[in-house]
Design a protein around this motif. Structure first.
Motif, mmCIF file in Angstrom:
data_model
loop_
_atom_site.group_PDB
_atom_site.id
_atom_site.type_symbol
_atom_site.label_atom_id
_atom_site.label_comp_id
_atom_site.label_asym_id
_atom_site.label_seq_id
_atom_site.Cartn_x
_atom_site.Cartn_y
_atom_site.Cartn_z
ATOM 1 N N ALA A 28 0.838 -1.198 0.000
ATOM 2 C CA ALA A 28 0.000 0.000 0.000
ATOM 3 C C ALA A 28 0.877 1.255 0.000
ATOM 4 O O ALA A 28 0.534 2.248 -0.649
ATOM 5 C CB ALA A 28 -0.933 -0.012 1.196
ATOM 6 N N GLY A 29 1.992 1.193 0.705
ATOM 7 C CA GLY A 29 2.916 2.323 0.696
ATOM 8 C C GLY A 29 3.441 2.629 -0.694
ATOM 9 O O GLY A 29 3.615 3.796 -1.063
ATOM 10 N N GLU A 30 3.681 1.590 -1.468
ATOM 11 C CA GLU A 30 4.138 1.784 -2.851
ATOM 12 C C GLU A 30 3.048 2.446 -3.693
ATOM 13 O O GLU A 30 3.319 3.330 -4.503
ATOM 14 C CB GLU A 30 4.552 0.444 -3.462
ATOM 15 N N VAL A 31 1.804 2.040 -3.508
ATOM 16 C CA VAL A 31 0.695 2.652 -4.250
ATOM 17 C C VAL A 31 0.547 4.115 -3.841
ATOM 18 O O VAL A 31 0.319 4.986 -4.688
ATOM 19 C CB VAL A 31 -0.615 1.859 -4.040
ATOM 20 N N ILE A 32 0.702 4.399 -2.572
ATOM 21 C CA ILE A 32 0.636 5.790 -2.112
ATOM 22 C C ILE A 32 1.727 6.608 -2.786
ATOM 23 O O ILE A 32 1.485 7.722 -3.260
ATOM 24 C CB ILE A 32 0.757 5.860 -0.577
ATOM 25 N N GLU A 49 -7.943 10.403 -10.558
ATOM 26 C CA GLU A 49 -7.291 9.426 -9.699
ATOM 27 C C GLU A 49 -7.685 9.632 -8.239
ATOM 28 O O GLU A 49 -7.930 8.667 -7.514
ATOM 29 C CB GLU A 49 -5.765 9.505 -9.841
ATOM 30 N N ALA A 50 -7.757 10.890 -7.803
ATOM 31 C CA ALA A 50 -8.158 11.179 -6.422
ATOM 32 C C ALA A 50 -9.586 10.708 -6.169
ATOM 33 O O ALA A 50 -9.878 10.115 -5.122
ATOM 34 C CB ALA A 50 -8.026 12.670 -6.149
ATOM 35 N N GLN A 51 -10.480 10.947 -7.114
ATOM 36 C CA GLN A 51 -11.868 10.497 -6.966
ATOM 37 C C GLN A 51 -11.944 8.974 -6.968
ATOM 38 O O GLN A 51 -12.689 8.379 -6.175
ATOM 39 C CB GLN A 51 -12.736 11.083 -8.073
ATOM 40 N N LEU A 52 -11.188 8.351 -7.848
ATOM 41 C CA LEU A 52 -11.169 6.892 -7.910
ATOM 42 C C LEU A 52 -10.630 6.305 -6.608
ATOM 43 O O LEU A 52 -11.166 5.320 -6.096
ATOM 44 C CB LEU A 52 -10.304 6.437 -9.093
ATOM 45 N N MET A 53 -9.596 6.932 -6.050
ATOM 46 C CA MET A 53 -8.993 6.459 -4.811
ATOM 47 C C MET A 53 -10.027 6.446 -3.684
ATOM 48 O O MET A 53 -10.163 5.454 -2.968
ATOM 49 C CB MET A 53 -7.816 7.366 -4.435
ATOM 50 N N LYS A 57 -11.690 3.076 -1.853
ATOM 51 C CA LYS A 57 -11.561 2.846 -0.408
ATOM 52 C C LYS A 57 -12.926 2.576 0.221
ATOM 53 O O LYS A 57 -13.061 1.698 1.079
ATOM 54 C CB LYS A 57 -10.870 4.022 0.268
ATOM 55 N N ILE A 58 -13.943 3.318 -0.205
ATOM 56 C CA ILE A 58 -15.292 3.103 0.311
ATOM 57 C C ILE A 58 -15.800 1.731 -0.108
ATOM 58 O O ILE A 58 -16.335 0.977 0.715
ATOM 59 C CB ILE A 58 -16.236 4.234 -0.158
ATOM 60 N N ALA A 59 -15.623 1.395 -1.374
ATOM 61 C CA ALA A 59 -16.076 0.086 -1.867
ATOM 62 C C ALA A 59 -15.347 -1.056 -1.161
ATOM 63 O O ALA A 59 -15.974 -2.064 -0.798
ATOM 64 C CB ALA A 59 -15.866 -0.002 -3.380
ATOM 65 N N ALA A 60 -14.047 -0.904 -0.941
ATOM 66 C CA ALA A 60 -13.277 -1.955 -0.272
ATOM 67 C C ALA A 60 -13.721 -2.123 1.179
ATOM 68 O O ALA A 60 -13.792 -3.250 1.689
ATOM 69 C CB ALA A 60 -11.787 -1.632 -0.340
ATOM 70 N N ALA A 61 -14.043 -1.025 1.848
ATOM 71 C CA ALA A 61 -14.514 -1.114 3.231
ATOM 72 C C ALA A 61 -15.851 -1.845 3.298
ATOM 73 O O ALA A 61 -16.061 -2.693 4.181
ATOM 74 C CB ALA A 61 -14.632 0.280 3.839
ATOM 75 N N VAL A 85 -4.809 -3.735 -3.999
ATOM 76 C CA VAL A 85 -3.584 -2.932 -3.995
ATOM 77 C C VAL A 85 -2.696 -3.307 -5.184
ATOM 78 O O VAL A 85 -2.144 -2.430 -5.855
ATOM 79 C CB VAL A 85 -2.842 -3.088 -2.648
ATOM 80 N N ALA A 86 -2.594 -4.596 -5.476
ATOM 81 C CA ALA A 86 -1.770 -5.036 -6.607
ATOM 82 C C ALA A 86 -2.333 -4.505 -7.927
ATOM 83 O O ALA A 86 -1.568 -4.079 -8.805
ATOM 84 C CB ALA A 86 -1.686 -6.559 -6.648
ATOM 85 N N ALA A 87 -3.650 -4.507 -8.063
ATOM 86 C CA ALA A 87 -4.268 -3.983 -9.283
ATOM 87 C C ALA A 87 -3.979 -2.491 -9.427
ATOM 88 O O ALA A 87 -3.689 -2.009 -10.527
ATOM 89 C CB ALA A 87 -5.780 -4.242 -9.270
ATOM 90 N N ASN A 88 -4.042 -1.761 -8.326
ATOM 91 C CA ASN A 88 -3.733 -0.333 -8.376
ATOM 92 C C ASN A 88 -2.264 -0.092 -8.726
ATOM 93 O O ASN A 88 -1.951 0.804 -9.510
ATOM 94 C CB ASN A 88 -4.063 0.344 -7.038
ATOM 95 N N ALA A 89 -1.384 -0.894 -8.167
ATOM 96 C CA ALA A 89 0.046 -0.743 -8.469
ATOM 97 C C ALA A 89 0.308 -0.994 -9.957
ATOM 98 O O ALA A 89 1.064 -0.233 -10.588
ATOM 99 C CB ALA A 89 0.867 -1.703 -7.605
ATOM 100 N N ARG A 90 -0.322 -2.032 -10.518
ATOM 101 C CA ARG A 90 -0.145 -2.309 -11.963
ATOM 102 C C ARG A 90 -0.675 -1.132 -12.794
ATOM 103 O O ARG A 90 -0.009 -0.687 -13.734
ATOM 104 C CB ARG A 90 -0.881 -3.589 -12.352
ATOM 105 N N ARG A 91 -1.844 -0.630 -12.451
ATOM 106 C CA ARG A 91 -2.455 0.452 -13.224
ATOM 107 C C ARG A 91 -1.615 1.717 -13.133
ATOM 108 O O ARG A 91 -1.394 2.397 -14.139
ATOM 109 C CB ARG A 91 -3.874 0.708 -12.702
#
Length: 94
Positions: A28-32, A49-53, A57-61, A85-91
């Motif tokens: 997660a630190g890498e994605v940040i 990206e900010a809106q998607l983030m 987070k809401i959907a994951a919770a 997190v891995a999907a976000n890092a790839r994207r």
């Protein structure tokens, strides 16, 4: 009785995926970092990206809460977060 006052590890406490949790924190630190670089460069899609983030987070919770209510283990929930997190890092690395 234990003299060192440490709590005994119950099967449920010892089943928590400590290594997976630590890996989740590092990943997660890498994605940040990747997101902060995007924001610092003022990329044209930085606001998207900010809106998607926030939406992710809401959907994951909600997903984690529903999984817990359905009886999922902490390990499976941490594993699912790691997939997100891995999907976000790839994207973000593309």
């Amino acid at each position: 009785m234990r003299s060192d006052h440490r709590p005994r590890l119950t099967p449920s406490a010892s089943a928590f995926p400590l290594f997976a949790g630590a890996m989740l924190a590092m990943e997660a630190g890498e994605v940040i970092r990747l997101r902060l670089e995007k924001f610092a460069r003022c990329d044209q899609d930085a606001s998207q990206e900010a809106q998607l983030m926030v939406a992710e987070k809401i959907a994951a919770a909600f997903e984690a809460a529903a999984s817990l209510c359905a009886g999922a283990s902490p390990a499976s929930i941490v594993g699912r977060y790691r997939e997100h997190v891995a999907a976000n890092a790839r994207r973000l690395s593309a």
